[in-house]
Scaffold this motif. Sequence first.
Motif, PDB file in Angstrom:
ATOM      1  N   TYR A 128       0.830  -1.212   0.000  1.00 13.16           N
ATOM      2  CA  TYR A 128       0.000   0.000   0.000  1.00 13.16           C
ATOM      3  C   TYR A 128       0.859   1.255   0.000  1.00 13.16           C
ATOM      4  CZ  TYR A 128      -4.505  -2.287   0.395  1.00 13.16           C
ATOM      5  OH  TYR A 128      -5.627  -3.022   0.122  1.00 13.16           O
ATOM      6  N   PHE A 140      -5.861  -1.932  -7.820  1.00  9.79           N
ATOM      7  CA  PHE A 140      -5.794  -0.880  -6.816  1.00  9.79           C
ATOM      8  C   PHE A 140      -5.142   0.339  -7.469  1.00  9.79           C
ATOM      9  CE2 PHE A 140      -5.624  -4.982  -4.892  1.00  9.79           C
ATOM     10  CZ  PHE A 140      -6.263  -4.902  -3.674  1.00  9.79           C
ATOM     11  N   VAL A 198     -10.471   0.533  -5.647  1.00 11.32           N
ATOM     12  CA  VAL A 198     -10.244  -0.882  -5.903  1.00 11.32           C
ATOM     13  C   VAL A 198     -11.383  -1.424  -6.769  1.00 11.32           C
ATOM     14  CG1 VAL A 198      -9.862  -3.141  -4.835  1.00 11.32           C
ATOM     15  CG2 VAL A 198      -9.204  -1.054  -3.602  1.00 11.32           C
TER      16      VAL A 198
END
Length: 188
Positions: free
Chosen positions: A100, A130, A146
């Motif tokens: 992330y 993503f 997403v």
Amino acid sequence: MLSLELLDTVPNVDTTILKLAECWKNWRGERLIPLRQDVRPEALGSALSGICIYEVIAPDEVIIRLESGVIRSLTSESAKGANVIAMTPEEDRAIRIERYQNTLFTPCGMLGRGDLKFAKGKVVDMLSIFLPVAEEVDGPARFVYVGQQVISTNDWKEDEMSVVSDLAHEFHYVDIGAGYPSANSACA
């Protein structure tokens, strides 16, 4: 490694993922990543039911702000407000956090295929893209949009939302114009 232009060559990619990538590119215009104010959910059309929005508050706090209709149809509870990192097995959390962080700060996209494991034994094989979205001009990305699609499931009945989200067993960073995370990254 993969670029947005090559998404349609990936096996099993459906219209939800392709539509999110197309809209995301339109929303960003000439910028590297779109601003949240430029996002037009209505442009997603029927693909909207497969979209989640995550807000990254801190590296270990990735909150589901909008859950997809796809996931909601598989559960008896809402995941809205849940922390994605807390749904990850302890031994995999550092890698998920790094993925992330790479998505937000490289910035880049991610495409992954992995399993969601529900409380009563349901297993859902998911393919997801993503893509980062910023709150303000020249600010870092803070949101991740997403696009999700179900590849297969062992059961279509509703299950409890006590979910374990394994790391993707197929994973690629997606170049959105800034390249890929550095080779020093543990998960690059």
